[in-house]
Design an enzyme around this catalytic site. Sequence first.
Site: not given
Ligand code: ADE
Length: 230
Positions: A11, A77, A174, A198
């Site tokens: 990143e 996500g 996170m 995702d």
């Molecule tokens: N960063 C990218 N995708 C994530 C997910 N599903 N949960 C937590 N942090 C993420």
Amino acid sequence: MIGIIGAMDEEVTALKEAMDVRETVERAGMNFVKGTLGSKEVTVVRSGIGKVNAGICAQILVSEFQAEVLINTGIAGSLDARIDIGDMVISTDALYHDMDATAFGYPLGEVPRMDLLAFPADERLVKQAVEANAEANPDIHTFTGRVVSGDQFVASDEVKEKILKNFGGLCTEMEGAAIAHAAYLNKVSCVIIRAISDKADGSASEDYPAFEKKAIEHSVRLVKTLAARI
Ligand code: ADE
């Protein structure tokens, strides 16, 4: 100075490549890369993953390097069916989905004795980010709203639905809320910019590596354009 925090090497590498680097200073095992991005003074740093790493990193940026603005960039996500892999999310506020002091009557997610559930993004910065994104990523869908953070990679419908039911929110990651928390305490402005890698469901661990690179490209492009506007 603008402090730019990404959780992972992937990143921050592209941002460092786009910078004129003056010096790199190590603190708490993190490399703070100081220089200019476009014409703007910036410090780019990889915090490491999770809320504590992110909070420590943000505090060092403010206390030692005099950051007046904190930008958290990276991937997340999606929690919202409208938001697809590759889309962008710009935060209006951020909270912890894994903070629970309900036993003492606090709302789920609220840090006890802080009198607020979600740490706000700076309104002006959000507006600048939206405008910068329209320029940097004109073909990408962009959403503005709540980011929820926790020390958990969300990868099941069950956990995702629980988070959604409790907090709403556009995406989960996170670090963002910890950085927004540090910005709030230090009275500096902050925004979280995340590209979706995702859908925080059963496919998340497969989708994540496949789409990570594309998602990072989108957020890096936006951060570069945004820095120039601040
Ligand atoms: N960063 C990218 N995708 C994530 C997910 N599903 N949960 C937590 N942090 C993420």
